[in-house]
Design a protein around this motif. Sequence first.
Motif, mmCIF file in Angstrom:
data_model
loop_
_atom_site.group_PDB
_atom_site.id
_atom_site.type_symbol
_atom_site.label_atom_id
_atom_site.label_comp_id
_atom_site.label_asym_id
_atom_site.label_seq_id
_atom_site.Cartn_x
_atom_site.Cartn_y
_atom_site.Cartn_z
ATOM 1 N N ASP A 106 30.976 66.104 14.861
ATOM 2 C CA ASP A 106 32.228 66.627 15.377
ATOM 3 C C ASP A 106 33.414 65.734 15.044
ATOM 4 O OD1 ASP A 106 30.550 68.486 16.291
ATOM 5 O OD2 ASP A 106 30.870 68.115 18.425
ATOM 6 N N ARG A 107 33.759 65.742 13.788
ATOM 7 C CA ARG A 107 34.911 64.978 13.319
ATOM 8 C C ARG A 107 35.974 65.924 12.811
ATOM 9 N NH1 ARG A 107 35.478 59.711 14.674
ATOM 10 N NH2 ARG A 107 33.589 58.521 14.314
ATOM 11 N N LYS A 108 37.204 65.607 13.079
ATOM 12 C CA LYS A 108 38.289 66.311 12.418
ATOM 13 C C LYS A 108 38.363 65.807 10.973
ATOM 14 C CE LYS A 108 42.215 66.145 14.611
ATOM 15 N NZ LYS A 108 43.246 65.473 15.439
ATOM 16 N N GLN A 109 38.891 66.629 10.084
ATOM 17 C CA GLN A 109 38.924 66.227 8.685
ATOM 18 C C GLN A 109 39.755 64.974 8.470
ATOM 19 O OE1 GLN A 109 38.447 70.610 6.620
ATOM 20 N NE2 GLN A 109 39.805 69.131 5.709
ATOM 21 N N ASN A 110 40.862 64.877 9.181
ATOM 22 C CA ASN A 110 41.689 63.694 8.936
ATOM 23 C C ASN A 110 41.083 62.427 9.542
ATOM 24 O OD1 ASN A 110 42.252 64.357 11.540
ATOM 25 N ND2 ASN A 110 44.481 64.155 11.357
ATOM 26 N N GLU A 111 40.230 62.597 10.553
ATOM 27 C CA GLU A 111 39.486 61.428 11.042
ATOM 28 C C GLU A 111 38.503 60.959 9.970
ATOM 29 O OE1 GLU A 111 39.327 62.393 15.868
ATOM 30 O OE2 GLU A 111 37.622 62.863 14.586
ATOM 31 N N LEU A 112 37.817 61.925 9.376
ATOM 32 C CA LEU A 112 36.884 61.581 8.288
ATOM 33 C C LEU A 112 37.623 60.908 7.139
ATOM 34 C CD1 LEU A 112 34.529 64.662 7.981
ATOM 35 C CD2 LEU A 112 33.834 62.281 8.309
ATOM 36 N N ALA A 113 38.769 61.466 6.808
ATOM 37 C CA ALA A 113 39.542 60.900 5.705
ATOM 38 C C ALA A 113 39.891 59.450 5.990
ATOM 39 C CB ALA A 113 40.809 61.721 5.487
ATOM 40 N N GLU A 114 40.273 59.181 7.227
ATOM 41 C CA GLU A 114 40.665 57.822 7.597
ATOM 42 C C GLU A 114 39.472 56.873 7.534
ATOM 43 O OE1 GLU A 114 43.297 55.954 11.267
ATOM 44 O OE2 GLU A 114 43.065 58.136 11.093
ATOM 45 N N ARG A 147 45.128 74.227 16.812
ATOM 46 C CA ARG A 147 44.771 75.283 15.865
ATOM 47 C C ARG A 147 45.045 74.917 14.410
ATOM 48 N NH1 ARG A 147 46.831 81.013 17.725
ATOM 49 N NH2 ARG A 147 48.775 79.898 18.121
ATOM 50 N N ARG A 148 45.634 73.742 14.191
ATOM 51 C CA ARG A 148 45.804 73.287 12.806
ATOM 52 C C ARG A 148 44.517 72.653 12.283
ATOM 53 N NH1 ARG A 148 50.618 69.272 14.038
ATOM 54 N NH2 ARG A 148 49.059 68.875 15.629
ATOM 55 N N SER A 149 43.683 72.205 13.203
ATOM 56 C CA SER A 149 42.516 71.359 12.861
ATOM 57 C C SER A 149 41.197 72.124 12.802
ATOM 58 C CB SER A 149 42.370 70.251 13.902
ATOM 59 O OG SER A 149 43.295 69.243 13.675
ATOM 60 N N PHE A 150 40.254 71.498 12.096
ATOM 61 C CA PHE A 150 38.881 71.964 12.134
ATOM 62 C C PHE A 150 37.974 70.828 12.567
ATOM 63 C CE2 PHE A 150 40.847 74.594 8.853
ATOM 64 C CZ PHE A 150 40.557 75.859 9.351
ATOM 65 N N ILE A 151 36.904 71.194 13.251
ATOM 66 C CA ILE A 151 35.844 70.234 13.533
ATOM 67 C C ILE A 151 34.772 70.447 12.477
ATOM 68 C CG2 ILE A 151 34.066 69.546 15.167
ATOM 69 C CD1 ILE A 151 36.816 68.960 16.177
ATOM 70 N N VAL A 152 34.426 69.365 11.772
ATOM 71 C CA VAL A 152 33.395 69.464 10.750
ATOM 72 C C VAL A 152 32.096 68.913 11.304
ATOM 73 C CG1 VAL A 152 32.745 68.826 8.416
ATOM 74 C CG2 VAL A 152 35.158 69.059 9.008
ATOM 75 N N SER A 153 31.009 69.615 11.090
ATOM 76 C CA SER A 153 29.716 69.087 11.535
ATOM 77 C C SER A 153 28.612 69.452 10.562
ATOM 78 C CB SER A 153 29.380 69.599 12.934
ATOM 79 O OG SER A 153 29.311 71.003 12.918
ATOM 80 N N LEU A 154 27.522 68.708 10.634
ATOM 81 C CA LEU A 154 26.358 68.985 9.786
ATOM 82 C C LEU A 154 25.618 70.221 10.289
ATOM 83 C CD1 LEU A 154 24.795 65.417 9.394
ATOM 84 C CD2 LEU A 154 26.000 66.721 7.642
ATOM 85 N N THR A 155 25.115 71.010 9.364
ATOM 86 C CA THR A 155 24.176 72.073 9.735
ATOM 87 C C THR A 155 22.788 71.450 9.877
ATOM 88 O OG1 THR A 155 23.669 72.522 7.426
ATOM 89 C CG2 THR A 155 25.490 73.762 8.396
ATOM 90 N N GLY A 182 21.860 70.157 6.654
ATOM 91 C CA GLY A 182 22.589 68.925 6.382
ATOM 92 C C GLY A 182 21.922 67.723 7.034
ATOM 93 N N GLU A 183 21.490 67.895 8.267
ATOM 94 C CA GLU A 183 20.813 66.800 8.969
ATOM 95 C C GLU A 183 19.530 66.400 8.242
ATOM 96 O OE1 GLU A 183 20.136 67.927 13.034
ATOM 97 O OE2 GLU A 183 22.294 68.061 13.469
ATOM 98 N N LYS A 184 18.770 67.419 7.814
ATOM 99 C CA LYS A 184 17.518 67.131 7.092
ATOM 100 C C LYS A 184 17.799 66.360 5.816
ATOM 101 C CE LYS A 184 14.439 70.835 8.667
ATOM 102 N NZ LYS A 184 13.795 72.113 8.291
ATOM 103 N N TYR A 189 26.543 62.349 10.440
ATOM 104 C CA TYR A 189 25.234 62.173 11.060
ATOM 105 C C TYR A 189 25.313 61.155 12.199
ATOM 106 C CZ TYR A 189 20.131 61.700 11.265
ATOM 107 O OH TYR A 189 18.814 61.701 11.663
ATOM 108 N N LYS A 190 26.046 60.085 11.924
ATOM 109 C CA LYS A 190 26.192 59.033 12.940
ATOM 110 C C LYS A 190 26.931 59.554 14.167
ATOM 111 C CE LYS A 190 28.111 55.420 10.968
ATOM 112 N NZ LYS A 190 28.624 54.064 10.731
ATOM 113 N N GLN A 191 27.989 60.293 13.917
ATOM 114 C CA GLN A 191 28.721 60.884 15.036
ATOM 115 C C GLN A 191 29.269 62.238 14.619
ATOM 116 O OE1 GLN A 191 31.916 58.605 16.735
ATOM 117 N NE2 GLN A 191 32.825 60.422 17.652
#
Lengths: 143, 143
Positions: free
Chosen positions: A51-59, A90-98, A101-103, A47-49
């Motif tokens: 478009d995160r890659k999963q490994n960024e979130l993990a970190e 192509r190894r990565s995914f961008i994860v974002s709120l729907t 999810g935002e609500k 929510y704060k930012q």
Amino acid sequence: MNDEAYNAYSFLLDRTARRVKQYAQQRFKEQGFDITVDQWLVMKHLYKQEDRKQNELAELLFKDNPTLTRIIDLLCDKGLTERKPHPEDRRSFIVSLTRAGEKKVEQLKPKMKEVRAKAWEGLSERDFHQFKKVLNTIYQNLS
Amino acid sequence: MNDEAYNAYSFLLDRTARRVKQYAQQRFKEQGFDITVDQWLVMKHLYKQEDRKQNELAELLFKDNPTLTRIIDLLCDKGLTERKPHPEDRRSFIVSLTRAGEKKVEQLKPKMKEVRAKAWEGLSERDFHQFKKVLNTIYQNLS
DNA sequence: CATCAATTATTAGTACAACAACTATTTTTA
DNA sequence: TAAAAATAGTTGTTGTACTAATAATTGATG
């Protein structure tokens, strides 16, 4: 400091961390929020930012990749997040709120605030700084 | 204190507690001790005072009965503990260390001492007391 | 450029955490 | 004392933590 003191502090640390998570989880459940505390943490970061890659979130969350994979799986199943292919890797995914999810985040934010405040009752700003210092020192000692 | 500060303490608390457990677990593994930190905690209590009912152990460790049941199951599978029927209450079992279990505790005690001391490096007795105070306050606030 | 190494995410397996539901007892109380 | 309530332990289910192993892709080195 003697052995028993060392054991005592690590026991209290573990016990309190479990209690905090459990308490927040119970409040979520009471309110009918169908989500776990760890899922909440992921959503809050998205929510704060966005478009995160999963490994960024993990970190950010100090969780490992397998754990993140599963949390994201569950959030996607609930329709709260989505994975989009990364445009350059192509190894990565961008994860974002729907939208849903935002609500959800907007609904839960004030509830979490209450929970945090409850835990901290009777403690001061100074306690907080000292507490933070000790937690960070322990963490770094073991890294 | 603002929201972000409240979020920060619980995040750090959780992160540090996980790190402490993880660190001890890694040291166990390095030394070839085939045991988990939680299993160690149960054994340590049984060593200090043998002949515990499972729910007494659960209370001491602030874990619930199902969790204890499973930890005891694993320890019994490894031949480190055993269940004996309670002489006065047929619902209960008395859990105790086997000879192998006692030996294991004696082996691990000094290693645990090192692990705990490492975490506390660079912190004073005063830090410890303050830290303990905050942990206990949080725990009680949520009980 | 081809190979080897590193990275991203996933899957599998084991263990712990929390909750609900259940069995078998024991205790309470009506 | 008979029925109801409480207690001790187990089982089932979901979710997180960590490890190891794997597939796909990217980056580095010769």
